[in-house]
Design a protein around this motif. Structure first.
Motif, short mmCIF file in Angstrom:
data_model
loop_
_atom_site.label_atom_id
_atom_site.label_comp_id
_atom_site.label_asym_id
_atom_site.label_seq_id
_atom_site.Cartn_x
_atom_site.Cartn_y
_atom_site.Cartn_z
N ASP A 1 0.81 -1.23 0.00
CA ASP A 1 0.00 0.00 0.00
C ASP A 1 0.84 1.27 0.00
O ASP A 1 0.31 2.36 0.25
CB ASP A 1 -0.96 0.00 1.18
N ARG A 2 2.16 1.17 -0.31
CA ARG A 2 2.97 2.38 -0.42
C ARG A 2 2.60 3.12 -1.70
O ARG A 2 2.70 2.57 -2.79
CB ARG A 2 4.46 2.02 -0.46
N PRO A 3 2.21 4.40 -1.60
CA PRO A 3 1.89 5.15 -2.82
C PRO A 3 3.16 5.49 -3.61
O PRO A 3 4.20 5.82 -3.03
CB PRO A 3 1.22 6.43 -2.30
N LEU A 4 3.08 5.39 -4.91
CA LEU A 4 4.18 5.83 -5.75
C LEU A 4 4.31 7.35 -5.67
O LEU A 4 3.32 8.07 -5.54
CB LEU A 4 3.94 5.41 -7.20
N GLU A 5 5.55 7.83 -5.74
CA GLU A 5 5.83 9.25 -5.64
C GLU A 5 6.35 9.79 -6.96
O GLU A 5 6.92 9.05 -7.77
CB GLU A 5 6.85 9.51 -4.52
N ASP A 6 6.15 11.07 -7.17
CA ASP A 6 6.65 11.71 -8.38
C ASP A 6 8.16 11.53 -8.47
O ASP A 6 8.90 11.82 -7.52
CB ASP A 6 6.30 13.20 -8.36
N GLY A 7 8.63 11.05 -9.61
CA GLY A 7 10.05 10.81 -9.81
C GLY A 7 10.49 9.38 -9.57
O GLY A 7 11.63 9.02 -9.87
N ASP A 8 9.60 8.53 -9.01
CA ASP A 8 9.94 7.12 -8.83
C ASP A 8 10.13 6.43 -10.17
O ASP A 8 9.56 6.85 -11.19
CB ASP A 8 8.83 6.39 -8.07
N ILE A 9 10.91 5.37 -10.17
CA ILE A 9 10.94 4.43 -11.29
C ILE A 9 10.54 3.07 -10.74
O ILE A 9 10.88 2.71 -9.61
CB ILE A 9 12.31 4.38 -11.99
N VAL A 10 9.79 2.31 -11.53
CA VAL A 10 9.27 1.04 -11.04
C VAL A 10 9.35 -0.02 -12.13
O VAL A 10 9.01 0.25 -13.29
CB VAL A 10 7.82 1.18 -10.51
#
Length: 388
Positions: free
Chosen positions: A224-233
């Motif tokens: 349930d960790r929200p993705l953040e602006d600038g993340d790569i996945v």
């Protein structure tokens, strides 16, 4: 000029190259590329068959002036490149310091699969595990399988569903979206196609896909960790349909990533394609790792030796083992009908040094760098045909 060249640029005087036969020219002449050697060959061949045997002849000719000017221009180019690399390293290090390592969130309950969907054998019965690899035992765990046309057709179907699942993930990835939400969307799509999400229940993995964010190297469990602006996945998808697995993965950027993140992702894709580019009948499996490592190092990153590609078919993981780095593992040559994955994991360097330090989290699946260096991975399933 020769003295300055020796002190500033070339531990073994570049100008000496022009006094030797072409066959004896050094490979690099003190530079991190072959351009001086290539130009030296061209100039020598144009000059004469004697190759300028006297240093006096060389210094007194227009040829020497041409060589000196060429070397000066080339040295200036490398100086500019060094400056750009230093700036890039500073920015990369600043990013690693300012960006917090990924912290795991809560993992939701296991999702259900309709009972009419065919399950892999490791789900229908508890598998016997191989002592050496820890993987489920099957006939092709330690030997090659040549797929029949019918098997190839089934794997094309499975691969197409896996690829379509990646597009589902792509459409919902955005800042604020959780990786658990991505898993839910992919799960629903996979079962809607009459396929089983291969990771679900494989050696007790609890989710239908794998999501590895930033400094998670591989096997990240959606939570349930929200993705953040600038993340790569990285989203890794494998599906089981028509009795066969289809396996693929891709990197996705969240919002607006920094330039270093984009460079890492682009390098991972180029390294993967460098390995795939050598695949053909008669090629050695070792060639894949050689070309991936060469491409990775040329782009300023490192390739992880933790993970390997693998044979795939009615089984999830099998022979051969695809090493993504220079290796001497002898596994024969590629033959038409062989199917395997190529999936190198690239790592950022930690302040100019190789980042090989990692930790395996207590979920027994998630690998994470200790330096906060990010990773990137692309994966394709490759079929060897008669022509390539």
């Amino acid at each position: 000029y020769l003295k300055a060249s020796n002190e500033q640029h070339c531990p073994a005087c570049f100008m000496a190259c022009f006094l030797r036969p072409v066959s004896q020219l050094p490979a690099a002449s003190g530079f991190p590329c072959s351009l001086p050697r290539q130009r030296a060959r061209r100039l020598l061949l144009l000059q004469s068959s004697s190759h300028m045997s006297s240093s006096a002849q060389l210094r007194n000719s227009a040829f020497a002036c041409c060589a000196s000017a060429m070397l000066a221009r080339h040295a200036a180019k490398h100086a500019a490149r060094r400056s750009r690399r230093i700036v890039s390293e500073v920015l990369r290090r600043a990013s690693q310091v300012s960006r917090a390592p990924v912290r795991r969130g809560q993992v939701s309950a296991v999702r259900k699969v309709p009972p009419e969907i065919q399950r892999p054998s490791y789900i229908t019965a508890r598998p016997r595990l191989d002592v050496r690899t820890g993987l489920p035992v099957h006939p092709f765990l330690h030997c090659h399988e040549i797929k029949s046309p019918e098997q190839v057709a089934a794997m094309r179907t499975a691969g197409a569903v896996a690829r379509e699942t990646l597009l589902v993930a792509k459409d919902i990835i955005a800042p604020g979206v959780t990786t658990d939400s991505i898993d839910a969307a992919c799960h629903d799509f996979i079962v809607s196609k009459g396929a089983y999400p291969s990771p679900l229940g494989y050696l007790d993995f609890p989710k239908s896909i794998s999501t590895s964010v930033n400094d998670i190297i591989a096997h990240g469990i959606p939570d349930d960790r929200p993705l953040e602006d600038g993340d790569i996945v990285n989203v890794d998808v494998t599906v089981f349909v028509d009795g066969h697995h289809g396996d693929t993965s891709s990197m996705f950027v969240v919002g607006t990533p920094d330039p270093e993140a984009l460079s890492l992702c682009q390098a991972a894709q180029r390294a993967q394609m460098a390995g795939i580019g050598v695949c053909r009948p008669g090629a050695s499996f070792q060639d894949i790792g050689l070309h991936i490592q060469a491409a990775t190092e040329a782009l300023g990153f490192d390739v992880s030796d933790l993970f390997a590609g693998h044979g795939i078919g009615s089984y999830f993981h099998g022979y051969p083992e695809i090493c993504h780095y220079a290796n001497d593992l002898e596994q024969g040559e590629m033959l038409p009908g062989m199917i395997f994955t190529v999936e190198p994991v690239l790592l950022e360097k930690a302040w100019g040094e190789s980042d090989g330090d990692f930790q395996l989290l207590d979920d027994k699946w998630t690998y994470q760098t200790l330096s906060n260096a990010r990773s990137a991975q692309f994966e394709h399933t490759v079929l060897i045909t008669e022509t390539g």
